[in-house]
Design a protein around this motif. Structure first.
Motif: not given
Length: 117
Positions: A91-101, A109-112
């Motif tokens: 997690x980096x500032x609560x963002x735990x998903x790395x992706x390409x939109x 993105x945050x998992x929530x």
């Protein structure tokens, strides 16, 4: 008998005490074996869950559940956008998903705010 007992693994209370061979937390009443807890600490794997509680893994496809404002973008990411091949990160500032939109680019993105699709 251990000199310095570890904090409670449930609530992180530092006032744990020893009772027989177990460590006990006075705040949440959790009991555990401190010797096995230190051995298991290195092997514990982080579990990331989506907005509805499904466990996420690398390579999953997810759907954004609410419209997200993105700094520097006039439209943001709309609810219902499908994101393929996610990568879980620390997690980096609560963002735990790395992706390409699709049509937007690389984001974190945050998992929530996603659900498994």
């Amino acid at each position: 008998m251990m000199e310095n007992l570890p904090p409670c693994p449930e609530c992180a209370c530092e006032y744990t005490y020893e009772m027989n061979s177990l460590a006990v937390c006075p705040e949440c009443a959790h009991e555990w074996n401190p010797e096995s807890a230190t051995e298991d600490a290195g092997t514990a794997e982080r579990v990331v869950k989506d907005a509805v509680g499904n466990v996420l893994r690398d390579g999953d496809t997810v759907v954004v559940v609410k419209t997200l404002k993105v700094k520097g973008s006039p439209s943001g990411i709309k609810a219902g956008t499908k994101v393929r091949n996610i990568r879980l990160i620390d997690p980096v500032d609560g963002h735990d998903i790395d992706c390409r939109v699709e049509g937007f680019g690389a984001v974190q993105l945050k998992s929530g705010v996603v659900k498994k699709g």
